[in-house]
Write a protein that holds these residues in place. Sequence first.
Motif, mmCIF file in Angstrom:
data_model
loop_
_atom_site.group_PDB
_atom_site.id
_atom_site.type_symbol
_atom_site.label_atom_id
_atom_site.label_comp_id
_atom_site.label_asym_id
_atom_site.label_seq_id
_atom_site.Cartn_x
_atom_site.Cartn_y
_atom_site.Cartn_z
ATOM 1 N N GLY A 97 82.006 33.509 14.870
ATOM 2 C CA GLY A 97 81.053 34.453 14.309
ATOM 3 C C GLY A 97 81.384 34.782 12.865
ATOM 4 O O GLY A 97 82.532 34.659 12.426
ATOM 5 N N PHE A 98 80.385 35.212 12.108
ATOM 6 C CA PHE A 98 80.586 35.477 10.688
ATOM 7 C C PHE A 98 79.539 36.477 10.197
ATOM 8 O O PHE A 98 78.578 36.796 10.906
ATOM 9 N N SER A 99 79.724 36.944 8.975
ATOM 10 C CA SER A 99 78.789 37.871 8.343
ATOM 11 C C SER A 99 78.069 37.176 7.194
ATOM 12 O O SER A 99 78.663 36.389 6.452
ATOM 13 N N GLY A 100 76.775 37.480 7.049
ATOM 14 C CA GLY A 100 75.982 36.988 5.937
ATOM 15 C C GLY A 100 75.172 38.140 5.378
ATOM 16 O O GLY A 100 75.352 39.304 5.761
ATOM 17 N N SER A 101 74.244 37.819 4.486
ATOM 18 C CA SER A 101 73.375 38.851 3.935
ATOM 19 C C SER A 101 72.070 38.208 3.482
ATOM 20 O O SER A 101 71.967 36.987 3.345
ATOM 21 N N ALA A 102 71.052 39.044 3.266
ATOM 22 C CA ALA A 102 69.746 38.552 2.832
ATOM 23 C C ALA A 102 69.106 39.580 1.912
ATOM 24 O O ALA A 102 69.241 40.785 2.116
ATOM 25 N N ASP A 103 68.391 39.072 0.886
ATOM 26 C CA ASP A 103 67.645 39.981 0.006
ATOM 27 C C ASP A 103 66.240 39.471 -0.287
ATOM 28 O O ASP A 103 65.565 39.965 -1.175
ATOM 29 N N LYS A 104 65.802 38.430 0.460
ATOM 30 C CA LYS A 104 64.439 37.930 0.256
ATOM 31 C C LYS A 104 63.904 37.271 1.521
ATOM 32 O O LYS A 104 64.669 36.825 2.392
ATOM 33 N N LEU A 105 62.579 37.242 1.610
ATOM 34 C CA LEU A 105 61.878 36.509 2.651
ATOM 35 C C LEU A 105 61.280 35.257 2.032
ATOM 36 O O LEU A 105 60.722 35.311 0.934
ATOM 37 N N ILE A 106 61.395 34.132 2.724
ATOM 38 C CA ILE A 106 60.862 32.873 2.222
ATOM 39 C C ILE A 106 59.861 32.303 3.226
ATOM 40 O O ILE A 106 59.906 32.620 4.423
ATOM 41 N N VAL A 107 58.958 31.466 2.733
ATOM 42 C CA VAL A 107 57.986 30.804 3.587
ATOM 43 C C VAL A 107 58.623 29.553 4.176
ATOM 44 O O VAL A 107 59.312 28.797 3.482
ATOM 45 N N LEU A 108 58.379 29.322 5.470
ATOM 46 C CA LEU A 108 58.957 28.180 6.160
ATOM 47 C C LEU A 108 57.867 27.192 6.549
ATOM 48 O O LEU A 108 56.759 27.586 6.911
ATOM 49 N N GLY A 109 58.196 25.914 6.485
ATOM 50 C CA GLY A 109 57.283 24.884 6.959
ATOM 51 C C GLY A 109 55.936 24.920 6.258
ATOM 52 O O GLY A 109 55.831 24.979 5.033
ATOM 53 N N SER A 110 54.872 24.952 7.054
ATOM 54 C CA SER A 110 53.511 24.914 6.517
ATOM 55 C C SER A 110 53.014 26.279 6.077
ATOM 56 O O SER A 110 51.874 26.414 5.626
ATOM 57 N N GLY A 111 53.838 27.309 6.209
ATOM 58 C CA GLY A 111 53.460 28.637 5.729
ATOM 59 C C GLY A 111 53.095 29.619 6.814
ATOM 60 O O GLY A 111 52.800 30.773 6.524
ATOM 61 N N SER A 154 62.357 10.322 12.255
ATOM 62 C CA SER A 154 62.291 10.595 13.687
ATOM 63 C C SER A 154 61.437 11.828 13.970
ATOM 64 O O SER A 154 61.757 12.932 13.520
ATOM 65 N N PRO A 155 60.338 11.682 14.731
ATOM 66 C CA PRO A 155 59.540 12.862 15.098
ATOM 67 C C PRO A 155 60.352 13.883 15.894
ATOM 68 O O PRO A 155 60.117 15.086 15.777
ATOM 69 N N ALA A 156 61.293 13.427 16.698
ATOM 70 C CA ALA A 156 62.097 14.358 17.491
ATOM 71 C C ALA A 156 62.954 15.244 16.593
ATOM 72 O O ALA A 156 63.003 16.467 16.755
ATOM 73 N N LEU A 157 63.638 14.638 15.633
ATOM 74 C CA LEU A 157 64.501 15.415 14.741
ATOM 75 C C LEU A 157 63.692 16.358 13.866
ATOM 76 O O LEU A 157 64.099 17.484 13.608
ATOM 77 N N GLY A 158 62.541 15.912 13.388
ATOM 78 C CA GLY A 158 61.660 16.791 12.639
ATOM 79 C C GLY A 158 62.169 17.185 11.274
ATOM 80 O O GLY A 158 61.706 18.178 10.699
ATOM 81 N N PHE A 159 63.125 16.443 10.696
ATOM 82 C CA PHE A 159 63.630 16.765 9.373
ATOM 83 C C PHE A 159 62.570 16.452 8.331
ATOM 84 O O PHE A 159 61.993 15.372 8.316
ATOM 85 N N ARG A 160 62.309 17.396 7.417
ATOM 86 C CA ARG A 160 61.384 17.157 6.314
ATOM 87 C C ARG A 160 62.109 17.017 4.984
ATOM 88 O O ARG A 160 61.555 16.549 4.014
ATOM 89 N N THR A 161 63.348 17.465 4.946
ATOM 90 C CA THR A 161 64.138 17.392 3.719
ATOM 91 C C THR A 161 65.611 17.358 4.105
ATOM 92 O O THR A 161 66.013 17.960 5.103
ATOM 93 N N PRO A 162 66.436 16.655 3.338
ATOM 94 C CA PRO A 162 67.867 16.633 3.649
ATOM 95 C C PRO A 162 68.586 17.928 3.281
ATOM 96 O O PRO A 162 69.736 18.121 3.660
ATOM 97 N N ARG A 163 67.903 18.835 2.563
ATOM 98 C CA ARG A 163 68.554 20.076 2.118
ATOM 99 C C ARG A 163 68.406 21.154 3.187
ATOM 100 O O ARG A 163 67.303 21.448 3.639
ATOM 101 N N TRP A 164 69.541 21.741 3.576
ATOM 102 C CA TRP A 164 69.542 22.794 4.577
ATOM 103 C C TRP A 164 69.460 24.148 3.886
ATOM 104 O O TRP A 164 70.256 24.462 2.996
ATOM 105 N N VAL A 165 68.471 24.946 4.277
ATOM 106 C CA VAL A 165 68.312 26.304 3.755
ATOM 107 C C VAL A 165 68.624 27.274 4.892
ATOM 108 O O VAL A 165 67.855 27.367 5.853
ATOM 109 N N PRO A 166 69.742 27.994 4.824
ATOM 110 C CA PRO A 166 70.071 28.941 5.898
ATOM 111 C C PRO A 166 69.007 30.030 5.986
ATOM 112 O O PRO A 166 68.708 30.699 4.996
#
Length: 207
Positions: A97-111, A154-166
């Motif tokens: 387990g760990f601690s994080g933080s957030a200060d913005k909301l972002i749009v995911l996928g198709s919106g 791969s349709p199963a994996l569903g990756f649209r970009t190699p960049r991971w956004v937490p």
Amino acid sequence: MANRRRGGWDSTTQVTPPITVEVPVLGIGAGPSDYEELARYVFALRRPRGLHMTLLHLGALDDFCRDVAGWTKGNTSAESALLKTVAWLEALPVLDGFSGSADKLIVLGSGGVCGLEIDVPASVRDFQVSLVHALHELLDGLLVDNIDDFILSSPALGFRTPRWVPHVAVGRPLRRGPGPWEIGRVGVEFGESRIRNRQFLRESDPG
């Protein structure tokens, strides 16, 4: 295969739900009111109990195994891919387990969904990268060539970009537009990593 929805689960057509490696959200801010404040930006705010952050999405195992079998032209059967993938999943390390933080909301996928963009410790990013490397090793062992192309195709994996956004998906945005929307910074506590829908690992049928 071309008609399958990328990265989605339709309970009317799929036998098993998607498998992901995720960390559950244990708390946001100082109390429930901090999370409820997000209703100013989000329609139908999701219940706090089910919130999580995905580290790696594998998709429904029967779909994933068929994707492997198709890509390898049958050199790896769906049945063999299933056995090796289940063993691989069950041997994955666990992130504390760990601690994080957030200060913005972002749009995911198709919106249609927005989420908290999470600032995470470097160790969490390193762990996520190690999962992707482990996925490459699994696919290499399954005789998949051009692995990066397979992951993005791969349709199963569903990756649209190699960049991971937490991020933590929280609901549908009230406002139209690409975002992001600034919010007051809140702390986010996460539990140790787990395999979502682990109970379905031995029930998948790639046939």
